[in-house]
Scaffold this active site. Structure first.
Site, mmCIF file in Angstrom:
data_model
loop_
_atom_site.group_PDB
_atom_site.id
_atom_site.type_symbol
_atom_site.label_atom_id
_atom_site.label_comp_id
_atom_site.label_asym_id
_atom_site.label_seq_id
_atom_site.Cartn_x
_atom_site.Cartn_y
_atom_site.Cartn_z
ATOM 1 N N GLY A 100 11.504 -8.262 32.572
ATOM 2 C CA GLY A 100 11.414 -7.493 33.808
ATOM 3 C C GLY A 100 10.135 -6.698 33.943
ATOM 4 O O GLY A 100 9.946 -5.994 34.930
ATOM 5 N N GLY A 159 6.472 -12.415 31.605
ATOM 6 C CA GLY A 159 6.719 -13.843 31.794
ATOM 7 C C GLY A 159 5.841 -14.425 32.884
ATOM 8 O O GLY A 159 5.254 -15.499 32.726
ATOM 9 N N ASN A 186 21.424 -21.348 32.114
ATOM 10 C CA ASN A 186 20.535 -20.191 31.989
ATOM 11 C C ASN A 186 20.087 -19.711 33.372
ATOM 12 O O ASN A 186 18.942 -19.889 33.778
ATOM 13 C CB ASN A 186 19.338 -20.543 31.102
ATOM 14 C CG ASN A 186 18.536 -19.322 30.713
ATOM 15 O OD1 ASN A 186 18.725 -18.235 31.249
ATOM 16 N ND2 ASN A 186 17.612 -19.510 29.781
ATOM 17 N N TYR A 230 12.169 -18.825 37.609
ATOM 18 C CA TYR A 230 11.259 -19.918 37.968
ATOM 19 C C TYR A 230 11.304 -20.228 39.461
ATOM 20 O O TYR A 230 10.265 -20.449 40.084
ATOM 21 C CB TYR A 230 11.581 -21.173 37.150
ATOM 22 C CG TYR A 230 11.270 -21.037 35.680
ATOM 23 C CD1 TYR A 230 9.999 -20.709 35.232
ATOM 24 C CD2 TYR A 230 12.248 -21.263 34.725
ATOM 25 C CE1 TYR A 230 9.711 -20.584 33.887
ATOM 26 C CE2 TYR A 230 11.972 -21.151 33.366
ATOM 27 C CZ TYR A 230 10.701 -20.810 32.962
ATOM 28 O OH TYR A 230 10.422 -20.697 31.623
#
Length: 158
Positions: free
Chosen positions: A94, A98, A125, A132
């Protein structure tokens, strides 16, 4: 605190290895985790290495990593990166780490004339799928993921 993305270096192996083990457990695949730190080092930095790795840092701590390598799509004639692992530690999720890791892979791909990034996500997941898709990734509904391993692989090779 700012997140820095940089290429993995030898001293990162232990941190990447620990995160890989945590990733395997998270994905409920811990029983398949057999790689050693020595093998990981060879795969990333050995003479025949083709896998690339980058890490995310906050201060002096490695909080995430990505492993990726080039692939070729024969019908389209396009080169892409295959993203094998993208992992950010639970306490750093968060924070944008990523996204920064993916951005660096995309920049590297674009600089090499590649056309994109491919990857697999486990169907259960949902946080990863949402992450994504939020960034614009599309899911293929026509591909099935097969592999030859173990006895089937050795029988095929004989």
């Amino acid at each position: 605190m700012e997140t820095i993305i940089r290429p993995a270096i030898d001293k990162d192996i232990s941190d990447i290895y620990k995160m890989m083990r945590d990733f395997a457990e998270f994905e409920r695949l811990g029983q398949y985790f057999r790689i050693t730190e020595e093998r990981l080092r060879d795969e990333l930095f050995g003479k025949d290495a083709f896998t690339e790795s980058i890490v995310a840092l906050r201060g002096q701590s490695v909080i995430g990593y990505a492993l990726f390598f080039p692939v070729f799509a024969s019908f389209s004639g396009e080169r892409r990166y295959f993203l094998e692992d993208l992992y950010v530690t639970s306490h750093a999720r968060g924070t944008g780490a990523g996204r920064l890791l993916l951005r660096e892979i995309a920049r590297r791909a674009l600089a090499k004339g590649f056309s994109g990034i491919e990857f697999h996500v486990l169907d259960w997941n949902r946080p990863a799928i949402d992450f994504y898709e939020k960034l614009g990734a599309e899911c293929s509904t026509t591909d099935l993921n097969y592999k030859f391993t173990g006895k089937a692989f050795h029988s095929l090779a004989e």
